[in-house]
Design a protein around this motif. Sequence first.
Motif, mmCIF file in Angstrom:
data_model
loop_
_atom_site.group_PDB
_atom_site.id
_atom_site.type_symbol
_atom_site.label_atom_id
_atom_site.label_comp_id
_atom_site.label_asym_id
_atom_site.label_seq_id
_atom_site.Cartn_x
_atom_site.Cartn_y
_atom_site.Cartn_z
ATOM 1 N N ALA A 85 0.835 -1.206 0.000
ATOM 2 C CA ALA A 85 0.000 0.000 0.000
ATOM 3 C C ALA A 85 0.869 1.255 0.000
ATOM 4 C CB ALA A 85 -0.918 -0.011 1.215
ATOM 5 N N ALA A 86 1.997 1.198 0.723
ATOM 6 C CA ALA A 86 2.874 2.369 0.813
ATOM 7 C C ALA A 86 3.552 2.672 -0.511
ATOM 8 C CB ALA A 86 3.917 2.148 1.895
ATOM 9 N N THR A 87 3.890 1.626 -1.253
ATOM 10 C CA THR A 87 4.599 1.838 -2.524
ATOM 11 C C THR A 87 3.653 2.010 -3.708
ATOM 12 O OG1 THR A 87 4.757 -0.542 -2.815
ATOM 13 C CG2 THR A 87 6.642 0.561 -1.775
ATOM 14 N N ARG A 88 2.372 1.915 -3.434
ATOM 15 C CA ARG A 88 1.400 1.992 -4.530
ATOM 16 C C ARG A 88 1.525 3.285 -5.351
ATOM 17 N NH1 ARG A 88 -3.756 0.532 -2.209
ATOM 18 N NH2 ARG A 88 -2.956 -1.562 -2.299
ATOM 19 N N PRO A 89 1.737 4.448 -4.737
ATOM 20 C CA PRO A 89 1.833 5.679 -5.550
ATOM 21 C C PRO A 89 3.054 5.700 -6.469
ATOM 22 C CG PRO A 89 1.476 6.196 -3.233
ATOM 23 C CD PRO A 89 1.764 4.739 -3.307
ATOM 24 N N PHE A 90 4.107 4.984 -6.066
ATOM 25 C CA PHE A 90 5.343 5.021 -6.867
ATOM 26 C C PHE A 90 5.408 3.862 -7.856
ATOM 27 C CE2 PHE A 90 6.198 6.358 -2.458
ATOM 28 C CZ PHE A 90 6.335 7.717 -2.693
ATOM 29 N N ARG A 91 4.474 2.953 -7.719
ATOM 30 C CA ARG A 91 4.593 1.735 -8.501
ATOM 31 C C ARG A 91 4.483 2.005 -10.005
ATOM 32 N NH1 ARG A 91 0.598 -2.447 -6.306
ATOM 33 N NH2 ARG A 91 1.547 -1.863 -4.360
ATOM 34 N N THR A 92 3.570 2.815 -10.396
ATOM 35 C CA THR A 92 3.362 3.073 -11.824
ATOM 36 C C THR A 92 4.556 3.780 -12.452
ATOM 37 O OG1 THR A 92 1.009 3.182 -11.369
ATOM 38 C CG2 THR A 92 1.739 4.039 -13.489
ATOM 39 N N PRO A 93 5.068 4.881 -11.854
ATOM 40 C CA PRO A 93 6.251 5.501 -12.463
ATOM 41 C C PRO A 93 7.451 4.568 -12.527
ATOM 42 C CG PRO A 93 5.357 6.886 -10.710
ATOM 43 C CD PRO A 93 4.582 5.639 -10.710
ATOM 44 N N MET A 94 7.614 3.759 -11.446
ATOM 45 C CA MET A 94 8.760 2.851 -11.439
ATOM 46 C C MET A 94 8.627 1.801 -12.530
ATOM 47 S SD MET A 94 9.256 2.411 -7.344
ATOM 48 C CE MET A 94 10.288 0.980 -7.409
ATOM 49 N N LEU A 95 7.458 1.289 -12.687
ATOM 50 C CA LEU A 95 7.237 0.278 -13.724
ATOM 51 C C LEU A 95 7.420 0.887 -15.104
ATOM 52 C CD1 LEU A 95 4.182 -1.713 -12.325
ATOM 53 C CD2 LEU A 95 6.493 -2.560 -12.677
ATOM 54 N N THR A 96 6.962 2.128 -15.273
ATOM 55 C CA THR A 96 7.109 2.802 -16.567
ATOM 56 C C THR A 96 8.587 2.994 -16.903
ATOM 57 O OG1 THR A 96 5.079 3.969 -16.037
ATOM 58 C CG2 THR A 96 6.349 4.817 -17.881
ATOM 59 N N ALA A 97 9.345 3.446 -15.902
ATOM 60 C CA ALA A 97 10.774 3.667 -16.121
ATOM 61 C C ALA A 97 11.483 2.364 -16.451
ATOM 62 C CB ALA A 97 11.384 4.304 -14.875
ATOM 63 N N ALA A 98 11.126 1.309 -15.727
ATOM 64 C CA ALA A 98 11.754 0.010 -15.964
ATOM 65 C C ALA A 98 11.411 -0.495 -17.357
ATOM 66 C CB ALA A 98 11.285 -0.988 -14.909
ATOM 67 N N ALA A 99 10.167 -0.292 -17.755
ATOM 68 C CA ALA A 99 9.748 -0.740 -19.084
ATOM 69 C C ALA A 99 10.490 0.041 -20.169
ATOM 70 C CB ALA A 99 8.244 -0.566 -19.232
ATOM 71 N N ALA A 100 10.655 1.361 -19.942
ATOM 72 C CA ALA A 100 11.366 2.189 -20.927
ATOM 73 C C ALA A 100 12.815 1.752 -21.043
ATOM 74 C CB ALA A 100 11.273 3.653 -20.511
ATOM 75 N N ALA A 101 13.459 1.470 -19.905
ATOM 76 C CA ALA A 101 14.856 1.035 -19.917
ATOM 77 C C ALA A 101 14.989 -0.295 -20.647
ATOM 78 C CB ALA A 101 15.366 0.906 -18.481
ATOM 79 N N ALA A 102 14.062 -1.190 -20.378
ATOM 80 C CA ALA A 102 14.092 -2.489 -21.046
ATOM 81 C C ALA A 102 13.907 -2.330 -22.542
ATOM 82 C CB ALA A 102 13.002 -3.387 -20.470
ATOM 83 N N LEU A 103 13.066 -1.386 -22.940
ATOM 84 C CA LEU A 103 12.815 -1.134 -24.359
ATOM 85 C C LEU A 103 14.077 -0.596 -25.033
ATOM 86 C CD1 LEU A 103 10.430 -1.216 -26.386
ATOM 87 C CD2 LEU A 103 10.105 1.205 -25.917
ATOM 88 N N VAL A 104 14.770 0.308 -24.367
ATOM 89 C CA VAL A 104 16.003 0.882 -24.933
ATOM 90 C C VAL A 104 17.052 -0.202 -25.136
ATOM 91 C CG1 VAL A 104 17.950 2.384 -24.391
ATOM 92 C CG2 VAL A 104 15.618 3.212 -24.072
#
Lengths: 216, 245
Positions: free
Chosen positions: B124-143
């Motif tokens: 619950a505490a990490t829920r607000p950061f989860r989406t940006p973190m996942l987006t960043a990780a996905a972008a890095a993986a894409l690069v």
Amino acid sequence: MVSTDADDHTLVESARGGDRRAFQLLYERYERKVYSVAYGFLRNPEDALDVVQEAFIKVYRYLPNFEGQSSFYTWLYRIAANLCIDHLRRNVRKRDVEFDDKLRHDGDKDAPADLLPASAMGNPSDAVENKEILAAVEDSLQYLSDKHRAVIVMRELQGMSYADMAKAMNCSKGTIMSRLFHARRNMQKLLRQRLEQLPDPSEDGNEALTHEAALP
Amino acid sequence: MTKKPTSKDKNPFISTLGFPDGSDEPGIPSRRDQKLQMFFDDELDGGEKDEFARELDRDSELRRHLDQMGTMRNLVSRSLELRASEVPRARFEQIWDEIDRSIEVEQRAARAAVPVSIWSRLSAATRPFRTPMLTAAAAAALVVAVVQFTGPSDVNQDPQVASVPEAPAPSVTPDVGPTPQNPAIAQRPPEPPPTPEVFPAPKSSAAEIHSIEFGGKAGRISQNGTVTVLYVEEGESPQKSERSL
């Protein structure tokens, strides 16, 4: 989704599983019956509606504990009766009126051979559709003590057993039997007084309920 | 019909029927009245019930009282049902809304009261950061994926792409010296790394040209400030030619 004509057991099981619609169907099925019980006890429309609301909230809360040993409506009526009795006790403190009998029939040395006047009643099957007779019954109930009215409603309307009534009123079964006997006698006395003032039902002009108007 | 015995002795059947002789009600009903009431309320046992039914057949007054009790029951029920039928439907709907709301509030409170595990709280505490973190990780993986698919096949040899020098693989076997199966390789000393060819660094000063020869002919260069004059001599009589550079 349960159908509207599902039996009580099915609706109870669905409501237990969290189906709010099933519970609503149970409410719609018994709302007026519970109201009539509550009104019989309390004689006040708004208080009776409060009891209806409270009874169904309580029923939903304890639905997981309902074992199904008795029928749903018996259980529901018992809850409603308990709430009414609690309400009367609370209200007695407010009104500073004793929760006891204020009318006794024990002064009648010679009880009449007929407990209800046959001349005023006419045919019993017609009497239950006669507006004036029903108004006299309601008025008679008004003049009963809270305890007597409670046993009359629990037995005549709810069909509760002596044991269940004793449990609800926190007294012995013998006390309930005695109280019910005297409550009936008082009720008959009050009704007799009112019915004797009514014109003969066989005469014209006595307003009878039509089935359309009478049925809920 | 009602009689008032002062003690149980006057009516020995009272206790067997269940009526108390010291209840809060005045007067104790006769045994016949008690039985009539219990028969009417279906509270008599099988044997007593049959016995009273036979008594009813013999006694017309008792039957009339039973009928009147039934009429009274019907009247009470009917009058209260009639009263209930007068309540508008909308009023009951309003009550239902209240019930529904109360149930909802209770259920929400019950859900809130359930103890939450440490993992649930962390989640619950990490829920607000989860989406940006996942987006960043996905972008890095894409690069990384794009670079791998579009770049040279051996990225380690491309100095433009970050490469990780291969670390020597850890030896599985313990280092106990040369093995007898391959002594030559094992005994050869490691070759020294090739020394790069060193060229003399060019002088930083400008080159100075004093004479020039081409085609068997010679000339000289005269520098006069910023102007360089080139003299070319041809044959016996040198013809002077002047070029400005």
